[in-house]
Design a protein around this motif. Structure first.
Motif: not given
Length: 323
Positions: A25-32, A127-131
């Motif tokens: 939830d905190w990462l929001g738009p940067v986690t796909p 940058v996308k955080i994916v896991g």
């Protein structure tokens, strides 16, 4: 301070599963969205026709930051440390995975600020955080480890220079402990420009100090003749010198965490043309030609004063795993 004595503000009150959901939830738009992002054993990422570059870097309380650095600044530093490595390859960042290792007394509100810094920085640099992973440590401990991926079609490696090539550095050096170690901006555009410029033959970022890092660019049986007047000592390096009593040049050579680019330009290049094109592309980024690679069989004397031929005393930057 990352840790809290208030039970309701400690992450132990959440447990692992709820904490992971909160991080998402905190990462929001940067986690796909799943399956590119969180939710399975691995993230599924699209393939690329370009080369993939991969780097990893850590951030530990008491080592890379302290209580004087805000949670948001610490989170941004974790991302930017990795981005500086991507910049040194002339690459474009893409996806990342994050491992969080922390004690149960870590402050929930501090951690929210930490991930706010991560999210804002990731949005800025696409940058996308994916896991990732969450793991427990004893109370009072905090570390985060980021693995960042990127793509590149044309790159420059550390090994590529030959004797008589010229040595350059971006920005200013020294005194990073006063603020630059968390306020720096990774040189992504500059690294990509250099990787696509045929005059640039080797490239890296400065993390442990030019005294340590420059050795990695030097070919066998060579040394660096350094023009000391050209070393761009930062204002913080000068300020720290007044406190420490050390030569400002020692701070510039040895402090580390400058996160600038260090590179070499071929001896056959038109230096005036190269520097003019740099100034046009990056008018606000200082570029300094600090020396030249010369033949030498004295491996214990890697740096010489170009004006006097005397051996320079500064040959060691920051060393991990030492007292």
């Amino acid at each position: 301070m990352p840790f809290s004595e208030i039970a309701i503000d400690q992450i132990r009150s959440l447990g692992e599963s709820k904490l992971i959901k909160q991080i998402s939830d905190w990462l929001g738009p940067v986690t796909p969205a799943y399956p590119e992002g969180m939710g399975d054993d691995c993230a599924l990422l699209p393939a690329s026709k370009d080369l993939m570059v991969v780097t990893t870097d850590s951030l530990t309380f008491g080592q890379h930051f302290d209580a004087s650095v805000s949670a948001k600044q610490a989170g941004a530093k974790l991302i930017k440390r990795n981005l500086s490595d991507i910049a040194a390859m002339g690459a474009q960042p893409s996806h990342a995975v994050l491992a969080l290792l922390c004690g149960p007394d870590l402050s929930y509100s501090w951690l929210e600020g930490f991930f706010t810094g991560i999210r804002d920085c990731c949005e800025n640099y696409q940058v996308k955080i994916v896991g990732g992973d969450v793991s427990g440590l004893p109370a009072g401990q905090f570390s985060a480890v980021l693995t960042l991926m990127g793509t590149v079609s044309e790159t420059r490696l550390r090994k590529g220079a030959t004797c008589y090539d010229y040595i350059y550095v971006t920005g200013t050096l020294g005194g990073s402990i006063l603020s630059k170690h968390y306020t720096f901006e990774p040189r992504l555009a500059e690294g990509q420009w250099l990787a696509n410029n045929q005059s640039c033959v080797s490239l890296m970022d400065l993390t442990d100090g030019i005294a340590k890092d420059l050795k990695l660019l030097l070919p066998d049986s060579s040394a660096a003749a350094i023009n000391l007047e050209a070393i761009p000592v930062s204002a913080d390096g000068d300020m720290l010198s007044k406190r420490s009593g050390l030569d400002p040049l020692e701070h510039a050579f040895c402090d580390g965490e400058d996160y600038e680019l260090l590179f070499t330009v071929t001896k056959d290049a038109d230096l005036k043309d190269f520097e003019s094109k740099w100034a046009s592309a990056f008018p606000n980024v200082q570029l300094s030609r600090v020396g030249q690679i010369i033949p030498s069989s004295e491996t214990s004397k890697p740096y010489l004063n170009a004006a006097t031929n005397e051996v320079l005393p500064w040959t060691s930057g920051f060393e991990h795993l030492t007292d």
